[in-house]
Design a protein around this motif. Sequence first.
Motif, short mmCIF file in Angstrom:
data_model
loop_
_atom_site.label_atom_id
_atom_site.label_comp_id
_atom_site.label_asym_id
_atom_site.label_seq_id
_atom_site.Cartn_x
_atom_site.Cartn_y
_atom_site.Cartn_z
N SER A 102 0.89 -1.26 -0.06
CA SER A 102 -0.04 0.14 -0.08
C SER A 102 0.87 1.22 0.08
N VAL A 103 0.59 2.20 -0.90
CA VAL A 103 1.32 3.37 -1.16
C VAL A 103 0.48 4.60 -0.88
N ASN A 104 0.78 5.71 0.01
CA ASN A 104 0.01 7.00 0.05
C ASN A 104 0.97 8.02 -0.55
N HIS A 105 0.52 8.78 -1.12
CA HIS A 105 1.57 10.19 -1.95
C HIS A 105 0.52 11.39 -1.86
N THR A 106 1.06 12.10 -1.29
CA THR A 106 0.51 13.66 -1.24
C THR A 106 1.67 14.66 -1.87
N PRO A 107 1.75 14.93 -3.20
CA PRO A 107 2.50 15.78 -3.71
C PRO A 107 2.61 17.33 -3.14
N ASP A 108 3.40 18.10 -3.37
CA ASP A 108 3.48 19.35 -2.95
C ASP A 108 1.79 20.33 -2.87
N ALA A 109 1.56 20.84 -1.62
CA ALA A 109 0.48 21.36 -1.35
C ALA A 109 0.67 22.52 -0.39
N THR A 110 0.04 23.71 -0.75
CA THR A 110 0.26 24.88 0.03
C THR A 110 -0.73 25.46 0.61
N LEU A 111 -0.78 25.71 1.96
CA LEU A 111 -1.83 26.35 2.79
C LEU A 111 -1.45 27.47 3.32
N ASP A 112 -2.18 28.71 3.13
CA ASP A 112 -1.91 29.85 3.61
C ASP A 112 -3.06 30.14 4.79
N ASP A 119 0.56 31.07 9.16
CA ASP A 119 1.45 30.26 8.82
C ASP A 119 1.23 29.86 7.31
N ARG A 120 2.25 30.13 6.51
CA ARG A 120 2.17 29.73 5.17
C ARG A 120 2.80 28.71 5.11
N VAL A 121 2.35 27.23 4.68
CA VAL A 121 3.08 26.01 4.84
C VAL A 121 2.85 25.47 3.63
N SER A 122 4.04 24.72 2.95
CA SER A 122 4.14 23.69 1.86
C SER A 122 4.40 22.43 2.45
N SER A 123 3.78 21.49 1.89
CA SER A 123 4.10 19.87 2.57
C SER A 123 3.96 19.00 1.54
N ARG A 124 4.77 17.87 1.61
CA ARG A 124 4.60 16.66 0.85
C ARG A 124 4.69 15.67 1.81
N GLN A 125 4.03 14.14 1.55
CA GLN A 125 4.38 13.06 2.07
C GLN A 125 4.04 11.87 1.17
N THR A 126 4.99 10.91 1.70
CA THR A 126 4.63 9.51 1.20
C THR A 126 4.64 8.53 2.48
N ARG A 127 3.82 7.76 2.27
CA ARG A 127 3.90 6.63 3.33
C ARG A 127 3.69 5.31 2.41
#
Length: 401
Positions: free
Chosen positions: A201-211, A217-225
Motif C-alpha cells: 500500500s502506498v499513499n503519496h501527497t505531492p506538494d500542497a500549500t496552505l496559507d 503560517d503559510r506552509v507547503s508540504s508533501r508526504q509519502t507513506r
Amino acid sequence: MRLLVSFLLAGLITDGEAQNWHGPHPWRANAVVDGRARDYNNEYFLHAFSYRHLIDRPSPIEEGIRGTAGSLTSDRLYMDFRYQQSFAFDDPDQAFTLDIQRAEDFDGSYDRQLVGFRQTLAQRWQLSLQGDVFSDKSLTDIYFGARRLHSEGSWLQLSLVLPNAYFNDKTDSQSELIDEPRTLFAQWHQQHTPWASTTLSVNHTPDATLDDRTQGDRVSSRQTRVALRYREQKGNWQLQTDLNGEHTRRQHQLDERPAPQAFRRDMASLTLAVRYWPHRWQPQVGARYFWLDEDGWFGREPNGNGEVSRQEPMLFGGMSLSLSDTQRLAPTVYLSRPRVEQTVNSPRWRDRDDHGFVGKLSVPWHITVSKQNGAVLSIVPSMRLHRFAFGGGNVQLHWPL
C-alpha cells in the motif's frame, strides 16, 4: 473454502502495527499547521506496539469492526478503531459503503466518517465514490476509487482523494489553499496461494500549500507513506513480515519569523514474527526495529524547533493457553532498549537522552463472543518489567462481517 482456511490460519499471527497503514491517508490541514501535541516518552512506542491488533480478523483489508484502545499515561489513551461494511442493493452489483475511523499518526489523532457508493462492472471492476462529509462544507474530503479484481482474492486498487475539496469556495475564514492537496493511494494485494499473500500500500501527497491566516503560517508540504506485508504458512510454521515507512517534508513561513522554517520526518519500522502452530501452546517469537528521525519546526502545537532521533530494537515472544472452547490467555513479553536523543526549545516539550532498558509483560484474555461471526473481545492487563508498576490496560474488539 481454501481462502477461508487461509484467513483463519493467518489470524494466528498478529498485526505488526497498530496504525492502519493499508488504507487511504489523506492530507490534513491541522497536521501540517499544528503538528503533534504530544512529547513522546521512552515507553510510548513500546506501549503502542503492545496495543497492536491481537486478532487479525478482520484484517486491515476486510470488512468488519476492528478496534483497540489502551492507556499510554494516566491522562492519555491510544486508539485505533475502524468499522467498514458494504450494504448491497437489490442489484448485487451496487452497494452503499460505510467506513468509520478513529486513529492517530505522527501528527496527532484524526476521525473519518466515509459514506459512499460502489458499482461493480463485468464482475472485474469496482468503481467507488466516497465522502468524509462535514456540516462545514469546506472540510469535506472526496474519494474516487477503482479496483481491478483478479482470481483467488487478488486485486489492484487506485484511489484519488481531494482533501478539503471545496475549501476556497466555502470557507468563512481568510485562509486559502494556494496549491490544492491531492492524495494518491495505490494498493496491490496478491493471494499467491491459500496460505501465502502479499499486500503493498502506498499513499503519496505531492506538494500542497496552505496559507493559514488564522495561525499566521503559510506552509507547503508533501508526504509519502509505504506499507508492505507478507504472510505465509510453510509446513508447521506461520511467518509474517511488516515493513512501514514515512517521508514527510514541510516548509513554514511564519508571520513572526522572517526566515522560512523547515521540517523533516523520516520513519521506518520492520517487524518479523514466526509461530509454531501445531503445538498446543502455539509459541511465537518476533523481532522489531523502529527508527524515527525528525528535525525543524514542529508546528504551532509545540511552538518550537528541535531534533528527535529514536532507534528502538525489540524482541517479543509469547504463547496461547486454552482455558475453554471460547476463552484463552496469550501472555507475551516485550523487551526493548530504545536510544532516544531529543533536543527542543519548545516550552511544552523537554530535552531527553534515554538509552535504558524497557520491558513489559502483557496478558491478553481473548473471549469469543460470537462463534458464528468469529468475533473476539480481548481484555489485556499488563505490567512494566523495567520498574514495578502497572503497564496499562488495553481493550480490543474484532468482529468480522
